[in-house]
Design an enzyme around this catalytic site. Structure first.
Site, PDB file in Angstrom:
ATOM      1  N   HIS A  68      -6.565   9.386  19.959  1.00  0.00           N
ATOM      2  CA  HIS A  68      -5.776  10.523  19.446  1.00  0.00           C
ATOM      3  C   HIS A  68      -6.565  11.289  18.401  1.00  0.00           C
ATOM      4  O   HIS A  68      -6.627  12.532  18.414  1.00  0.00           O
ATOM      5  CB  HIS A  68      -4.468   9.969  18.856  1.00  0.00           C
ATOM      6  CG  HIS A  68      -3.736  10.898  17.937  1.00  0.00           C
ATOM      7  ND1 HIS A  68      -4.121  11.120  16.629  1.00  0.00           N
ATOM      8  CD2 HIS A  68      -2.622  11.652  18.129  1.00  0.00           C
ATOM      9  CE1 HIS A  68      -3.298  11.972  16.060  1.00  0.00           C
ATOM     10  NE2 HIS A  68      -2.371  12.306  16.945  1.00  0.00           N
ATOM     11  N   LYS A  95      -4.474   5.300  18.899  1.00  0.00           N
ATOM     12  CA  LYS A  95      -4.567   6.194  17.734  1.00  0.00           C
ATOM     13  C   LYS A  95      -5.999   6.665  17.525  1.00  0.00           C
ATOM     14  O   LYS A  95      -6.235   7.822  17.127  1.00  0.00           O
ATOM     15  CB  LYS A  95      -4.062   5.461  16.487  1.00  0.00           C
ATOM     16  CG  LYS A  95      -4.199   6.244  15.166  1.00  0.00           C
ATOM     17  CD  LYS A  95      -3.495   7.590  15.223  1.00  0.00           C
ATOM     18  CE  LYS A  95      -3.266   8.197  13.848  1.00  0.00           C
ATOM     19  NZ  LYS A  95      -4.437   8.279  12.981  1.00  0.00           N
ATOM     20  N   GLY A 122       0.836  -1.198   0.000  1.00  0.00           N
ATOM     21  CA  GLY A 122       0.000   0.000   0.000  1.00  0.00           C
ATOM     22  C   GLY A 122       0.867   1.243   0.000  1.00  0.00           C
ATOM     23  O   GLY A 122       1.398   1.640   1.042  1.00  0.00           O
TER      24      GLY A 122
END
Length: 303
Positions: A178, A175, A7
């Site tokens: 976050h 995350k 990716g």
């Protein structure tokens, strides 16, 4: 160290560049092969692969394959493709924004096959190549240690900006929170600057104020830095449609707050404001206008 990255979008490609620039050999694969070949022409430490199988074929045990793909089916499909070609002791890293529930399930599935799994919540956006990435890593200690050279290369410095935060799932969970905080901070900055702009008689220069706030203020931040830079170029923003998308992690954060019974009104309302900006039909507002007219005779503004 040699690592395969599956990716090569904006984040994946820049991560490959940063690793390659720090003497880590990268095997790059992307569904559009030319992207990988272009990177290989650009960086001598990057080798292009035209398939997942060929990317893995360039690696030696213990193999490390790092996925940088959209959450959901793309990550799920490629994780299974990769796992079929790995052996016990090899490692898959998911560095994209997967839902932590999916991450935990995938970790259990890979553990049954004796394949390691690390979830690396990654922040830094398009500036990560230059400034480094913030990495919140979940997984077994032995697997985190295996990729430690890559984590140190990707981070702003070897001794900061990355951390092993817990078991599989903890990286993506951290995350996710976050990003929820990010939503709230962005919303507060946008609302505050809009209020400054609304008081016409003061003629406040938003570029000037945002630049002042960057130095010594308690609201100084990288988000403010980026905002100040944008306002210095254009304060009217007339060419910008007032539509703000949401990537999914803000939704997951709000859902988690509800499920855990933890009050998170700022993050949740910031998400709702993004939904409001995406409403092209405006049906709730039209219905409210009809209600006010019905009970109070208030004027309805016609198209």
């Amino acid at each position: 160290m040699r690592i395969a990255i599956i990716g090569l979008g904006r984040m994946g490609a820049n991560m490959a560049r940063r690793l390659a620039g720090r003497d880590i050999k990268v095997i790059g694969y992307n569904r559009s092969p030319e992207v990988a070949h272009e990177l290989a022409r650009e960086e001598e430490n990057i080798t292009a692969a035209d398939s997942v199988a060929k990317a893995i074929g360039h690696l030696s045990p213990p193999r490390v394959v790092w996925l940088m793909l959209p959450a959901g089916a793309p990550t799920e499909d490629h994780l299974r493709q990769v796992a079929e070609r790995l052996e016990p002791g090899d490692l898959i890293v998911d560095g994209a924004n997967s839902n932590f529930h999916d991450t935990r399930r995938r970790g259990e599935w890979l553990e049954e096959r004796s394949i390691g799994f690390v979830d690396a919540g990654t922040s830094g956006g398009i500036w990560g190549l230059e400034n480094g990435y913030c990495l919140m890593v979940g997984g077994e200690k032995r697997y985190v240690e295996l990729i430690e050279p890559a984590l140190k290369a990707l981070a702003p410095a070897p001794d900061r900006g990355w951390a092993h935060v817990g078991p599989v799932g903890a990286g993506h969970y951290t995350k996710m929170i976050h990003n929820g905080i990010e939503y709230g901070m962005m919303q507060a900055l946008a609302e505050g600057l809009a209020l400054l702009r609304s008081r016409d008689e003061f003629g406040i220069d938003l570029a000037q104020v945002s630049e002042v706030w960057r130095h010594g203020s308690v609201v100084q931040s990288w988000l403010l830095d980026l905002t100040a830079d944008a306002l210095a170029r254009d304060q009217s923003l007339e060419a910008i449609q007032p539509v703000v998308s949401d990537s999914g992690e803000g939704r997951w954060t709000a859902i988690e707050a509800v499920e855990q019974g933890v009050p998170a009104p700022v993050m949740t309302l910031a998400l709702q404001m993004r939904f409001a900006s995406q409403d092209q039909e405006g049906y709730p507002a039209r219905l409210l206008s009809v209600m006010r007219n019905a009970f109070g005779g208030h004027v309805i503004t016609k198209r």
